[in-house]
Design an enzyme around this catalytic site. Structure first.
Site, mmCIF file in Angstrom:
data_model
loop_
_atom_site.group_PDB
_atom_site.id
_atom_site.type_symbol
_atom_site.label_atom_id
_atom_site.label_comp_id
_atom_site.label_asym_id
_atom_site.label_seq_id
_atom_site.Cartn_x
_atom_site.Cartn_y
_atom_site.Cartn_z
ATOM 1 N N CYS A 91 0.861 -1.174 0.000
ATOM 2 C CA CYS A 91 0.000 0.000 0.000
ATOM 3 C C CYS A 91 0.902 1.230 0.000
ATOM 4 O O CYS A 91 1.700 1.421 0.934
ATOM 5 C CB CYS A 91 -0.866 -0.026 1.254
ATOM 6 S SG CYS A 91 -1.794 1.491 1.493
ATOM 7 N N CYS A 149 -0.432 3.615 -6.746
ATOM 8 C CA CYS A 149 -1.398 3.081 -5.780
ATOM 9 C C CYS A 149 -1.634 1.657 -6.248
ATOM 10 O O CYS A 149 -1.837 1.414 -7.449
ATOM 11 C CB CYS A 149 -2.690 3.881 -5.818
ATOM 12 S SG CYS A 149 -4.054 3.070 -4.954
HETATM 13 N N1 DGL Z 1 -3.895 0.710 -2.408
HETATM 14 C C1 DGL Z 1 -3.448 1.679 -1.495
HETATM 15 C C2 DGL Z 1 -2.301 2.480 -2.024
HETATM 16 O O1 DGL Z 1 -1.458 1.915 -2.693
HETATM 17 C C3 DGL Z 1 -4.513 2.445 -0.726
HETATM 18 C C4 DGL Z 1 -5.632 3.023 -1.508
HETATM 19 C C5 DGL Z 1 -6.710 3.644 -0.650
HETATM 20 O O2 DGL Z 1 -7.336 2.908 0.132
HETATM 21 O O3 DGL Z 1 -6.929 4.855 -0.764
HETATM 22 O O4 DGL Z 1 -2.142 3.649 -1.750
#
Ligand code: DGL
Length: 260
Positions: free
Chosen positions: A74, A185
């Site tokens: 994440c 993301c």
């Molecule tokens: N998938 C995550 C990232 O890489 C978080 C996305 C989210 O929940 O806003 O930032």
């Protein structure tokens, strides 16, 4: 020497599976845990205090499960919480942004990078600062895509309104004309079918490719590789059915994740 304790992953939802799938391909002989914090999704709209609380709770959950390493699959939590929490636990922690910036900074023939990410990641400037440590000449254009995570989690990828929202962000990014665009993301690779309608596929970089390789290298270097996979366990903090449906593009779960 081998170590059969599990490697654990977490994200706000299904995004981290884009990393998990790549690591599992490189390391098929491991046990795995995955936590999707779906109750608190989207992380990109949360405060630092909230993100630290969420990440700490998940790290402690993995500590109880005897994980040998935790992959922060994440970008948002890597940007906001890694520096604050990294010394608090008894396992290795791999944060995506801090791991991939050196590779992004040295990509052959690339002089400028677009970075599309959640509002929290963009506001932290974790990518521009991280890349500047290795290459001061690389131009980095950072841009937030507020709706994209929900489009994935609510499986609305091919709806006209979603395509329009994706296009709007890309139009802004195109004005800078970067050599490559980092999908910063872990949810965004789910959108590739739509993203490639507007720019050629090879314009986009999924940093998980570099991330997975360096996780493998580091586990090997530290004698932490396993050799007998016997389980993989998935957990969510809400709505297991939705997680199973939303994840399908990257990973097909045989059973529903456990609600914890
Ligand atoms: N998938 C995550 C990232 O890489 C978080 C996305 C989210 O929940 O806003 O930032």
């Amino acid at each position: 020497m081998t170590d059969n304790r599990p490697i654990a992953f977490f994200d706000s939802g299904v995004g981290g599976l884009t990393v998990f799938a790549k690591v599992k391909k490189l390391l098929p002989s491991e046990n795995y845990l995955y936590f999707g914090d779906t109750k608190n999704m989207p992380y990109g709209e949360k405060t630092e205090k909230q993100l630290i609380e969420f990440a700490d709770r998940i790290f402690k959950f993995f500590e109880k499960q005897n994980a040998k390493a935790v992959v922060m699959a994440c970008n948002t939590t890597s940007a906001i919480t890694y520096e604050k929490l990294k010394d608090n636990y008894n396992f290795k922690i791999y944060p995506i942004i801090q791991t991939v910036c050196s590779t992004l900074a040295g990509l052959d023939g690339v002089k400028s990078l677009g970075v599309i990410a959640t509002p929290a990641t963009i506001n932290s400037h974790a990518y521009s600062k991280g890349i500047a440590k290795y290459n001061k000449d690389m131009k980095v254009y950072e841009l937030a895509a507020p709706n994209w995570v929900r489009i994935v989690e609510e499986h609305r990828i091919h709806q006209p309104q979603s395509i329009e929202q994706i296009k709007e962000i890309l139009e802004v990014m195109k004005e800078n004309n970067p050599d490559k665009i980092v999908l910063a993301c872990t949810h965004y690779p789910y959108l590739l079918d739509v993203l490639k309608k507007f720019l050629p596929e090879d314009k986009y970089i999924d940093p998980a490719i570099f991330f997975a390789q360096s996780i493998k290298n580091d586990l090997k270097k530290n004698n932490l590789l396993g050799k007998e996979p016997t389980y993989e366990r998935f957990y969510v903090s809400s709505d297991p059915e939705n997680f199973k449906i939303a994840s399908e593009l990257f990973y097909k779960l045989d059973i529903l994740p456990e609600l914890v």
